[in-house]
Design a protein around this motif. Structure first.
Motif, PDB file in Angstrom:
ATOM      1  N   THR A   1       1.103  -1.027  -0.021  1.00  0.00           N
ATOM      2  CA  THR A   1       0.327   0.059   0.256  1.00  0.00           C
ATOM      3  C   THR A   1       0.862   1.281   0.106  1.00  0.00           C
ATOM      4  O   THR A   1       0.329   2.089  -0.511  1.00  0.00           O
TER       5      THR A   1
ATOM      6  N   ASP B   1      -0.218   4.046  -2.431  1.00  0.00           N
ATOM      7  CA  ASP B   1      -0.306   4.860  -2.683  1.00  0.00           C
ATOM      8  C   ASP B   1       0.131   6.087  -3.540  1.00  0.00           C
ATOM      9  O   ASP B   1      -0.466   7.167  -3.684  1.00  0.00           O
TER      10      ASP B   1
ATOM     11  N   LYS C   1      -9.828   1.533   0.234  1.00  0.00           N
ATOM     12  CA  LYS C   1      -9.638   2.829  -1.244  1.00  0.00           C
ATOM     13  C   LYS C   1     -10.771   2.641  -1.521  1.00  0.00           C
ATOM     14  O   LYS C   1     -11.322   1.773  -1.881  1.00  0.00           O
ATOM     15  N   SER C   2     -11.171   3.522  -1.270  1.00  0.00           N
ATOM     16  CA  SER C   2     -12.984   3.936  -1.167  1.00  0.00           C
ATOM     17  C   SER C   2     -13.085   5.529  -2.636  1.00  0.00           C
ATOM     18  O   SER C   2     -12.286   6.072  -2.301  1.00  0.00           O
TER      19      SER C   2
ATOM     20  N   VAL D   1     -10.000   9.449  -4.671  1.00  0.00           N
ATOM     21  CA  VAL D   1      -9.897   8.722  -3.786  1.00  0.00           C
ATOM     22  C   VAL D   1      -8.859   9.272  -2.788  1.00  0.00           C
ATOM     23  O   VAL D   1      -8.233  10.380  -3.220  1.00  0.00           O
TER      24      VAL D   1
ATOM     25  N   SER E   1      -7.037  11.836   0.143  1.00  0.00           N
ATOM     26  CA  SER E   1      -5.811  11.429   0.834  1.00  0.00           C
ATOM     27  C   SER E   1      -5.311  10.735   1.839  1.00  0.00           C
ATOM     28  O   SER E   1      -6.522  10.487   2.604  1.00  0.00           O
ATOM     29  N   PRO E   2      -4.112   9.990   1.673  1.00  0.00           N
ATOM     30  CA  PRO E   2      -3.879   9.387   2.836  1.00  0.00           C
ATOM     31  C   PRO E   2      -4.854   9.923   4.285  1.00  0.00           C
ATOM     32  O   PRO E   2      -3.834   9.343   4.575  1.00  0.00           O
TER      33      PRO E   2
ATOM     34  N   GLN F   1     -15.186   0.666  -4.503  1.00  0.00           N
ATOM     35  CA  GLN F   1     -13.900   0.210  -3.556  1.00  0.00           C
ATOM     36  C   GLN F   1     -12.757  -0.788  -3.859  1.00  0.00           C
ATOM     37  O   GLN F   1     -13.129  -1.754  -4.528  1.00  0.00           O
TER      38      GLN F   1
ATOM     39  N   ARG G   1      -6.224  10.705  -8.054  1.00  0.00           N
ATOM     40  CA  ARG G   1      -6.100  11.668  -7.034  1.00  0.00           C
ATOM     41  C   ARG G   1      -7.247  12.080  -7.297  1.00  0.00           C
ATOM     42  O   ARG G   1      -7.925  12.586  -5.460  1.00  0.00           O
TER      43      ARG G   1
ATOM     44  N   ASN H   1     -10.059   5.897   3.076  1.00  0.00           N
ATOM     45  CA  ASN H   1      -8.534   5.174   2.839  1.00  0.00           C
ATOM     46  C   ASN H   1      -7.784   5.169   3.807  1.00  0.00           C
ATOM     47  O   ASN H   1      -7.625   6.039   4.758  1.00  0.00           O
ATOM     48  N   SER H   2      -6.933   3.948   3.772  1.00  0.00           N
ATOM     49  CA  SER H   2      -6.474   3.292   4.463  1.00  0.00           C
ATOM     50  C   SER H   2      -5.546   2.401   4.250  1.00  0.00           C
ATOM     51  O   SER H   2      -5.542   2.022   2.768  1.00  0.00           O
TER      52      SER H   2
END
Length: 477
Positions: A115, A120, A148-149, A133, A135-136, A154, A130, A143-144
């Motif tokens: 990830t 990412d 990622k949604s 999705v 931002s992490p 998803q 970008r 978003n983990s």
């Protein structure tokens, strides 16, 4: 204006029409050329160019929603761009054909690393992704490290060692990465590949399953088995002298006596020679050709490192010269350079049926002849492998347990799991209490030596010893 009822009706009408509009029939390769930006950490950062690796175009395009194939199998060597093709597939889904997608890696620890190093950067470096999705760095639960949604779908990421993750939700898209690194069983619930594919059953006819891996042992390789069920495509390139088309194989790589650094490709039809600088022209004019009938729903692609723009025939030949007399290193070369499974030819092959006929069944308890239990532990980059052996009269032995403990050996968790496993006892019909493991040898000759030393240092009273597998004169037992 916004206060006009017709405005809201027009917006509703637009949303409804947009929702039922068919997915644009843009191929994955075309999407990648338009939208994929490789991050600064890539070997060649900047805009993606399929022309750099022409052999990936057909592989990616079979993953497009307009392709009739449901399963795409890529049996590959290293440095061929297979992982990047898979990332293009994920980007295509997020922006062009949203839906539920699952990415499965060999372990949860590998998911965490992937990830950060792959997913990412894929999203952050490509503007169209970008914007879709979160931002992490945000607190958005969508978003983990494992999820990622994006609008309409998803991306769920899990390890093949997690049965819960594999049966969590139905998915339309499935990316099985490095399947030959998966454990044989996921938490006692069966084959992780079968569990993951079952998640796509409700989307049959519209699903896309991508399987990518470097093969391992012949007869045990998942990717090889899947490739053999496919139409088995090989990338044929033309001879620049006579036009004859054939795959680039190791048998066609030659060099002058004692000069592997001058390796070249020879045409078996006319004897024409092709130098490394001809490779780009060969790849540009290459074509995939199916050699098997398959099931009609599975497209299979075999790709060795001999096609790679980032590795020369000379480098591969020189490495072969270094490892050809060492079976362990030669196996790695065959797997990663030729993209072929390894079959040890050093000794006679043991017929399977007579060997299986000698199996012993002893139920839940240990075999009656077992008097002492010992264990051996192998330390790998992403796991520990534990084997427990029972010993009896005249050194007769039985393998009574085998476990793969997934995790990063540089951290404490996997060692805590090992410590717990070594404290287990085993039931024996003729002994009370159950038999413990009396001694343990942990190999410290490879990965994570310092962590293995530290684990053993505080457990010498339990006969848990650090060892190195070395032989020869002057080496103590």
């Amino acid at each position: 204006t916004a206060s006009d009822p017709s405005y809201f009706l027009s917006r509703i009408d637009w949303a409804w029409r947009n929702g039922i509009r068919p997915e644009p029939q843009i191929p994955v390769a075309q999407w990648a050329d338009r939208h994929r930006i490789l991050p600064d950490t890539a070997a060649e950062p900047g805009r993606w160019r399929t022309a750099r690796t022409p052999y990936l175009k057909e592989i990616m395009d079979t993953l497009s929603t307009g392709s009739p194939y449901e399963r795409v199998v890529m049996m590959k060597g290293a440095q061929t761009g297979g992982t990047e093709a898979g990332l293009n597939f994920l980007g295509y889904i997020i922006q062009n054909a949203p839906g539920l997608v699952m990415l499965v890696q060999p372990s949860l620890d590998m998911v965490r690393r992937n990830t950060v190093t792959r997913i990412d950067p894929l999203i952050a470096s490509s503007p169209v992704l970008r914007d879709l999705v979160a931002s992490p760095r945000s607190r958005d639960a969508g978003n983990s490290l494992f999820r990622k949604s994006f609008p309409g779908g998803q991306l769920v990421m899990t390890g093949a060692n997690s049965a819960i993750g594999l049966r969590s939700t139905p998915v339309r898209y499935l990316f099985l990465d490095e399947v030959d690194g998966y454990p044989g069983d996921a938490d006692g619930e069966g084959d992780p590949v079968a569990l993951a594919i079952q998640r796509t059953a409700t989307f049959k006819g519209r699903r896309k399953i991508l399987m990518v891996s470097t093969p391992t042992l012949k007869g045990y390789s998942r990717i090889e088995a899947a490739f053999e069920e496919s139409d088995q495509r090989f990338f044929h390139v033309p001879c620049l002298h006579c036009g004859d088309r054939a795959p680039i194989t190791w048998a066609r790589i030659r060099w002058p006596e004692g000069r592997r650094r001058d390796a070249f490709l020879i045409c078996e039809a006319c004897g024409g020679i092709h130098q490394e600088h001809d490779k780009a022209r060969l790849l540009e004019a290459g074509q995939w050709k199916a050699t098997g009938e398959g099931d009609g729903r599975t497209a299979g692609f075999h790709l060795s490192a001999l096609y790679s723009p980032w590795e020369t025939w000379a480098e591969i030949a020189v490495e072969h010269g270094k490892v050809m007399k060492d079976p362990a290193r030669l196996q790695v070369w065959v797997n990663t350079k030729l993209g072929e499974s390894w079959e040890d030819q050093a000794g006679d092959t043991v017929p399977a049926d007579p060997l299986m006929d000698r199996r012993e069944v002893w139920g839940e308890d240990l075999p009656d002849g077992v008097a002492v239990l010992t264990a051996g532990v192998d330390v790998q980059g992403d796991r520990l492998e534990l084997q427990v052996v029972g010993w009896g009269r005249d050194e007769e032995c039985w393998v009574v347990d085998y476990r793969v403990i997934w995790g990063d050996p540089s951290g404490p968790r996997v060692w805590a799991d090992l410590d717990l496993a070594l404290q287990a006892t085993y039931a024996h019909a003729k002994t009370v209490p159950d038999l413990p493991i009396r001694a343990v040898a942990i190999d410290t000759g490879g990965h994570h030596t310092k962590a293995a030393y530290e684990f053993c240092r505080t457990r010498l009273n339990r006969r848990i010893w650090a060892i190195k597998g070395r032989g020869g004169p002057g080496v103590p037992v």
